[in-house]
Design an enzyme around this catalytic site. Structure first.
Site, mmCIF file in Angstrom:
data_model
loop_
_atom_site.group_PDB
_atom_site.id
_atom_site.type_symbol
_atom_site.label_atom_id
_atom_site.label_comp_id
_atom_site.label_asym_id
_atom_site.label_seq_id
_atom_site.Cartn_x
_atom_site.Cartn_y
_atom_site.Cartn_z
ATOM 1 N N HIS A 1 0.626 -1.404 -0.253
ATOM 2 C CA HIS A 1 -0.178 0.273 0.360
ATOM 3 C C HIS A 1 0.782 1.036 0.004
ATOM 4 O O HIS A 1 0.171 2.106 -0.627
ATOM 5 C CB HIS A 1 -1.225 -0.398 1.310
ATOM 6 N N HIS B 1 -7.172 -7.176 -0.612
ATOM 7 C CA HIS B 1 -7.043 -5.813 -0.080
ATOM 8 C C HIS B 1 -6.203 -5.507 -1.418
ATOM 9 O O HIS B 1 -5.010 -5.783 -1.881
ATOM 10 C CB HIS B 1 -6.403 -4.648 0.842
ATOM 11 N N ASP C 1 -5.355 -12.459 4.437
ATOM 12 C CA ASP C 1 -6.068 -12.152 5.196
ATOM 13 C C ASP C 1 -7.599 -12.372 4.080
ATOM 14 O O ASP C 1 -8.689 -12.378 4.773
ATOM 15 C CB ASP C 1 -6.554 -10.735 5.303
#
Length: 344
Positions: A101, A139, A220
């Site tokens: 990120h 994500h 995740d």
């Protein structure tokens, strides 16, 4: 690493300690001002308002902590070392990597330095001109896409939960045509991932003919993780890894997200076992169980410790979590199929 060693899968000759990337090396992707601010924040353990606003440090998502520079710089050093090891081909697992990120001038989403970006750059420096980056974290890899969406020598494939932070990675994103994002619905399961693997991930990578592959295998998306609503088992991650392995002579496997420590440890150990040609036992031996039983997890800042389910400490392989592929997944794959055919 403790779990892999307890299973006899990580002898000393297969392990290398990651060096720490030097500040000058980090400016190959991050701005000098940001690198200096990150070093300063670690040394002072506080940031001023201007630094917080400019670089995103000292926020809830990017808190100040004692090794906030050294820890991610070691992750970057790990992928740089891995690229050197892979110069002649092979596979390397860098579980401390995967912080996808971070942006060139700011921290983002608990990611302070973008080691996947450095993995791509380091592999290229070692002669791998075309690099395929595949990300199966729950994500979206917003920082990596920012850096490489317009690089025709990099293929980006991301499978991530729809409407999940950072709420980027739309299916319509294209870059130069080398970006394939697949936002997936909550409840996304193993049979969904198998379909995505066979109809999107592997065809795209095979058509790209990469010199090297980087797989960010954030855990995740597994059912037990609190930070997504996906319903995968670690079989999904294993299937993607095994499918990608023969498609390039160099493969770098990274870690990534993962917030249930038992799920993380079991998933990434199982992936390392696959790279090391080891099969997961039906039941873990006592030494391996002891590693998992020794974990402690207190959710939401010091509450009652989570008691692990028995199969979290006695097994490595999850049960298959499948079902009929969802209509949304099938429709999205259909939308990308036309682009994939045209791109090939």
């Amino acid at each position: 690493m403790d779990l892999a060693r307890a299973l006899g899968w990580l002898p000393p000759e297969r392990f290398r300690s990651s060096p720490r990337a030097k500040p000058a090396a980090l400016t190959a992707w991050h701005t000098p001002g940001y690198v200096a601010a990150l070093e300063r924040a670690e040394a002072q353990q506080v940031v001023d308002d201007a630094t917080r606003a400019r670089h995103g440090l000292g926020t809830t998502s990017n808190p100040v902590f004692p090794e906030m520079y050294r820890r991610p710089a070691t992750g970057v050093g790990g992928v740089m070392l891995a690229a050197q090891i892979l110069a002649a081909g092979g596979v390397v697992h860098v579980p401390g990597g995967g912080t996808h990120h971070a942006f060139p001038d700011r921290a983002n989403g608990f990611c302070y330095l973008n080691d996947p970006a450095f993995a791509i750059l380091a592999l290229r420096a070692q002669g791998a001109r075309r690099v395929a980056y595949v990300d199966i974290d729950a994500h979206h890899c917003d920082g990596v896409e920012h850096g490489f969406r317009d690089d025709s020598d990099t293929l980006l494939v991301s499978v991530h939960e729809a409407d999940r932070w950072p709420r980027t990675g739309a299916i319509t994103d294209r870059g130069l045509g080398n970006v394939f994002n697949l936002p997936v619905p909550r409840g996304f399961h193993d049979d969904d991932m198998a379909l995505v693997r066979d109809r999107l991930i592997l065809p795209a990578v095979a058509a790209f003919r990469p010199d090297a592959i980087v797989l960010q295998a954030g855990s995740d998306g597994v059912l037990e993780d609190p930070q997504s609503r996906m319903a995968l088992s670690n079989n999904a991650h294993l299937g993607v890894l095994n499918g990608l392995r023969p498609l390039a002579s160099r493969l770098m496997l990274l870690g990534g997200g993962g917030y249930n420590p038992w799920a993380v440890g079991r998933c990434w150990t199982r992936l390392w076992g696959a790279l090391a040609r080891q099969d997961a036992p039906d039941r873990l031996p006592s030494d391996a169980q002891a590693v998992l039983r020794g974990l402690r997890w207190e959710r939401r800042g010091g509450g009652r410790a989570v008691e692990p389910a028995e199969d979290w400490v006695t097994t490595l392989a999850d049960p298959w979590r499948g079902g009929t592929p969802g209509d949304g997944v099938v429709a999205s794959l259909g939308e990308l199929a036309g682009r994939l055919r045209a791109w090939v």
